[in-house]
Design a protein around this motif. Structure first.
Motif, mmCIF file in Angstrom:
data_model
loop_
_atom_site.group_PDB
_atom_site.id
_atom_site.type_symbol
_atom_site.label_atom_id
_atom_site.label_comp_id
_atom_site.label_asym_id
_atom_site.label_seq_id
_atom_site.Cartn_x
_atom_site.Cartn_y
_atom_site.Cartn_z
ATOM 1 N N THR A 13 -16.234 40.516 92.209
ATOM 2 C CA THR A 13 -16.488 40.744 93.632
ATOM 3 C C THR A 13 -16.050 39.572 94.505
ATOM 4 O O THR A 13 -16.087 39.675 95.727
ATOM 5 C CB THR A 13 -17.980 40.994 93.899
ATOM 6 O OG1 THR A 13 -18.704 39.789 93.590
ATOM 7 C CG2 THR A 13 -18.501 42.165 93.094
ATOM 8 N N GLY A 14 -15.687 38.451 93.891
ATOM 9 C CA GLY A 14 -15.307 37.265 94.655
ATOM 10 C C GLY A 14 -16.426 36.250 94.763
ATOM 11 O O GLY A 14 -16.232 35.149 95.265
ATOM 12 N N LYS A 15 -17.612 36.603 94.284
ATOM 13 C CA LYS A 15 -18.750 35.687 94.357
ATOM 14 C C LYS A 15 -18.858 34.882 93.059
ATOM 15 O O LYS A 15 -19.019 35.448 91.983
ATOM 16 C CB LYS A 15 -20.039 36.459 94.601
ATOM 17 C CG LYS A 15 -21.251 35.563 94.767
ATOM 18 C CD LYS A 15 -22.517 36.350 95.071
ATOM 19 C CE LYS A 15 -23.691 35.399 95.158
ATOM 20 N NZ LYS A 15 -24.961 36.115 95.242
ATOM 21 N N LYS A 16 -18.733 33.545 93.184
ATOM 22 C CA LYS A 16 -18.909 32.614 92.056
ATOM 23 C C LYS A 16 -20.137 31.754 92.333
ATOM 24 O O LYS A 16 -20.411 31.408 93.477
ATOM 25 C CB LYS A 16 -17.692 31.702 91.920
ATOM 26 C CG LYS A 16 -16.422 32.378 91.511
ATOM 27 C CD LYS A 16 -15.311 31.349 91.321
ATOM 28 C CE LYS A 16 -14.038 32.024 90.846
ATOM 29 N NZ LYS A 16 -13.022 31.034 90.448
ATOM 30 N N TYR A 17 -20.840 31.395 91.271
ATOM 31 C CA TYR A 17 -22.028 30.568 91.437
ATOM 32 C C TYR A 17 -22.396 29.936 90.098
ATOM 33 O O TYR A 17 -21.928 30.356 89.037
ATOM 34 C CB TYR A 17 -23.207 31.399 91.969
ATOM 35 C CG TYR A 17 -23.445 32.669 91.195
ATOM 36 C CD1 TYR A 17 -24.389 32.724 90.170
ATOM 37 C CD2 TYR A 17 -22.712 33.828 91.465
ATOM 38 C CE1 TYR A 17 -24.601 33.886 89.450
ATOM 39 C CE2 TYR A 17 -22.915 34.997 90.748
ATOM 40 C CZ TYR A 17 -23.855 35.016 89.756
ATOM 41 O OH TYR A 17 -24.052 36.163 89.043
ATOM 42 N N LEU A 18 -23.227 28.915 90.164
ATOM 43 C CA LEU A 18 -23.773 28.298 88.960
ATOM 44 C C LEU A 18 -25.133 28.919 88.682
ATOM 45 O O LEU A 18 -25.962 29.040 89.581
ATOM 46 C CB LEU A 18 -23.943 26.798 89.138
ATOM 47 C CG LEU A 18 -22.708 25.935 89.003
ATOM 48 C CD1 LEU A 18 -23.074 24.465 89.215
ATOM 49 C CD2 LEU A 18 -22.054 26.105 87.645
ATOM 50 N N GLU A 19 -25.329 29.335 87.445
ATOM 51 C CA GLU A 19 -26.629 29.831 87.013
ATOM 52 C C GLU A 19 -27.007 29.044 85.773
ATOM 53 O O GLU A 19 -26.296 29.086 84.769
ATOM 54 C CB GLU A 19 -26.562 31.332 86.709
ATOM 55 C CG GLU A 19 -27.908 31.942 86.389
ATOM 56 C CD GLU A 19 -27.834 33.456 86.261
ATOM 57 O OE1 GLU A 19 -28.382 33.968 85.266
ATOM 58 O OE2 GLU A 19 -27.233 34.107 87.126
ATOM 59 N N ASP A 20 -28.071 28.295 85.855
ATOM 60 C CA ASP A 20 -28.515 27.448 84.751
ATOM 61 C C ASP A 20 -27.405 26.489 84.307
ATOM 62 O O ASP A 20 -27.247 26.216 83.125
ATOM 63 C CB ASP A 20 -29.015 28.294 83.581
ATOM 64 C CG ASP A 20 -30.172 29.194 83.983
ATOM 65 O OD1 ASP A 20 -31.108 28.692 84.637
ATOM 66 O OD2 ASP A 20 -30.138 30.389 83.657
ATOM 67 N N GLY A 21 -26.600 26.018 85.269
ATOM 68 C CA GLY A 21 -25.545 25.051 84.982
ATOM 69 C C GLY A 21 -24.270 25.649 84.408
ATOM 70 O O GLY A 21 -23.346 24.911 84.064
ATOM 71 N N ILE A 22 -24.190 26.980 84.307
ATOM 72 C CA ILE A 22 -23.011 27.647 83.731
ATOM 73 C C ILE A 22 -22.334 28.459 84.842
ATOM 74 O O ILE A 22 -23.003 29.219 85.545
ATOM 75 C CB ILE A 22 -23.421 28.574 82.567
ATOM 76 C CG1 ILE A 22 -23.997 27.751 81.414
ATOM 77 C CG2 ILE A 22 -22.235 29.398 82.074
ATOM 78 C CD1 ILE A 22 -24.566 28.569 80.268
ATOM 79 N N PRO A 23 -20.998 28.312 85.001
ATOM 80 C CA PRO A 23 -20.296 29.097 86.016
ATOM 81 C C PRO A 23 -20.407 30.601 85.740
ATOM 82 O O PRO A 23 -20.117 31.061 84.636
ATOM 83 C CB PRO A 23 -18.839 28.637 85.897
ATOM 84 C CG PRO A 23 -18.900 27.307 85.217
ATOM 85 C CD PRO A 23 -20.106 27.382 84.311
ATOM 86 N N HIS A 24 -20.858 31.330 86.742
ATOM 87 C CA HIS A 24 -21.021 32.780 86.669
ATOM 88 C C HIS A 24 -20.258 33.436 87.804
ATOM 89 O O HIS A 24 -19.959 32.811 88.819
ATOM 90 C CB HIS A 24 -22.498 33.173 86.773
ATOM 91 C CG HIS A 24 -23.260 33.052 85.523
ATOM 92 N ND1 HIS A 24 -23.564 31.859 84.939
ATOM 93 C CD2 HIS A 24 -23.799 34.003 84.710
ATOM 94 C CE1 HIS A 24 -24.259 32.065 83.827
ATOM 95 N NE2 HIS A 24 -24.417 33.378 83.672
ATOM 96 N N ILE A 25 -19.981 34.728 87.610
ATOM 97 C CA ILE A 25 -19.366 35.539 88.647
ATOM 98 C C ILE A 25 -20.113 36.866 88.748
ATOM 99 O O ILE A 25 -20.662 37.354 87.759
ATOM 100 C CB ILE A 25 -17.863 35.791 88.383
ATOM 101 C CG1 ILE A 25 -17.639 36.443 87.023
ATOM 102 C CG2 ILE A 25 -17.066 34.495 88.533
ATOM 103 C CD1 ILE A 25 -16.196 36.847 86.749
#
Length: 147
Positions: free
Chosen positions: A129-141
């Motif tokens: 979807t174009g949304k990237k973020y860190l979750e628990d220190g791991i790159p997620h999309i």
């Protein structure tokens, strides 16, 4: 691999222990990520157990629309390291998508994917979807599978 679907209250104590052990082995130990895996969401999920030789080697959990995200969702997708060469990740994802549709009808499915697995999920028609973020220190999309 045989795939079984169970509500939380239908899991045996051994199954619950084994699925939590597998999640911990991969997400906490292998990926070296300290996070709260037991998050009080398992009670609302459907649990897909990939069983081979009486052992859980693959797993996902599924949420109805509104229970985790606005849309139905699949999470905690995991395959035991020694079993990944057999394509069980694809098998458990195909089964998970089918369970979503069988239980909730034709619906959008949203996942929070580890970024390095984008191609894996694209093979199952999920779209970034174009949304990237860190979750628990791991790159997620964020990824969506349309109906």
């Amino acid at each position: 691999m045989d795939i079984q679907v169970k509500a939380f209250n239908k899991l045996t104590l051994s199954e619950l222990y084994d699925l939590l052990k597998l999640r911990s082995e991969v997400f906490v130990v292998e990926q070296e990520c300290i996070y709260q895996d037991i998050d009080n969401k398992d009670r609302k999920a459907l649990h897909l157990l990939g069983i081979k030789n009486d052992k859980i080697v693959a797993y996902t959990r599924i949420f109805a629309p509104g229970h985790y995200f606005e849309y139905a969702s699949i999470g905690r997708v995991v395959v035991e390291k020694s079993e990944r060469k057999y394509g069980y990740g694809h098998d458990i994802m195909k089964a998970s998508i089918e369970v979503v549709y069988n239980n909730f009808g034709p619906t959008i499915i949203k996942i929070s994917a580890q970024e390095y697995l984008q191609k894996f999920y694209e093979n199952h028609q999920f779209v970034f979807t174009g949304k990237k973020y860190l979750e628990d220190g791991i790159p997620h999309i964020e990824m969506i599978k349309s109906v």
